[in-house]
Write an enzyme that holds these catalytic residues in place. Structure first.
Site, short mmCIF file in Angstrom:
data_model
loop_
_atom_site.label_atom_id
_atom_site.label_comp_id
_atom_site.label_asym_id
_atom_site.label_seq_id
_atom_site.Cartn_x
_atom_site.Cartn_y
_atom_site.Cartn_z
N ASN A 88 0.77 -1.14 0.05
CA ASN A 88 -0.17 0.00 -0.02
C ASN A 88 0.76 1.32 0.11
O ASN A 88 2.00 1.32 -0.07
CB ASN A 88 -0.95 0.00 1.20
CG ASN A 88 -2.47 0.53 0.94
OD1 ASN A 88 -2.65 1.46 0.35
ND2 ASN A 88 -3.44 -0.14 1.19
N HIS A 118 23.21 0.21 10.83
CA HIS A 118 24.64 0.65 11.18
C HIS A 118 25.38 0.15 12.31
O HIS A 118 24.46 -0.59 13.24
CB HIS A 118 24.46 2.39 11.25
CG HIS A 118 23.99 3.09 10.32
ND1 HIS A 118 24.78 3.37 8.95
CD2 HIS A 118 22.67 3.64 10.03
CE1 HIS A 118 23.91 3.99 8.11
NE2 HIS A 118 22.82 4.11 8.98
N LYS A 183 6.02 -8.93 19.68
CA LYS A 183 5.81 -10.24 20.24
C LYS A 183 4.63 -10.99 19.87
O LYS A 183 3.70 -10.31 19.84
CB LYS A 183 5.93 -9.95 22.02
CG LYS A 183 7.21 -9.34 22.41
CD LYS A 183 7.16 -9.11 23.82
CE LYS A 183 8.47 -8.34 24.24
NZ LYS A 183 8.48 -8.01 25.84
#
Length: 201
Positions: A88, A118, A183
């Site tokens: 979308n 990074h 979770k």
């Protein structure tokens, strides 16, 4: 073989790597930016032109997939769509490693799938050391609005990721998962089936 060719070979592998970023970006990245810019300016009526651009941009794609503008990516060539997929509005895929998207996957507005990251330690970060890991989205997954999927993650078949989640670890198949960090909340069961009497025909 040139260094750039060696790096492109590593970049396309389904495993992570670390490297030092140099310069403003490769020719492959510049091509992807041009194609994304071209795609994002197309008319919604010009389906043929949109398909042409996406087939040039993406690494693997079927005939039955849809990406809504505004769409951005790093390389394009590392995005592999395996069947029907709907991506979308305003999604960004940082494909510094392969991103595999399974059949019947829905990615809601504002999602980021980022293989790139990074170095954690500031001394290495200032040296331009970057990390990249692939992302695997299995079949029939729904990723809710404004989610971030980080590199090295696999989302299992049939799972749902709740809106606004940040996925930093693998999610198993057949579950609802949400949160920051994301979770597992519960399994998806037959109780989640909407009764036919409630579905408008």
């Amino acid at each position: 073989m040139e260094v750039n060719d060696e790096f492109m070979k590593i970049l396309k592998q389904d495993k992570g790597y670390c490297h030092v970023q140099k310069g403003p970006g490769s020719e492959e990245q510049k091509k992807a930016k041009r194609l994304c810019c071209e795609y994002n300016k197309t008319s919604p009526d010009d389906e043929m032109e949109r398909k042409r651009i996406l087939h040039e941009l993406l690494g693997t794609c079927s005939e039955s997939f849809f990406i809504q503008p505004n769409f951005q990516c790093d390389y394009g060539l590392n995005i592999h769509i395996h069947g029907f997929t709907f991506i979308n509005y305003n999604c960004c895929l940082l494909d510094t490693s392969p991103i595999h998207i399974g059949h019947m996957t829905f990615i809601a507005p504002g999602c980021v799938l980022s293989c790139a990251s990074h170095a954690i330690h500031p001394l290495q970060r200032v040296e331009g050391i970057s990390i990249s890991k692939p992302i695997f989205i299995e079949d029939n997954v729904w990723i809710g609005a404004n989610c971030t999927i980080c590199g090295g993650v696999r989302i299992g078949k049939g799972s749902v990721i709740g809106a606004g989640s940040v996925v930093i670890r693998d999610i198993p198949a057949g579950v609802v998962a949400a949160g920051v960090p994301c979770k597992v909340i519960r399994e998806i069961t037959d109780e989640d089936i909407i009764p036919e009497s409630e579905i408008l025909q």
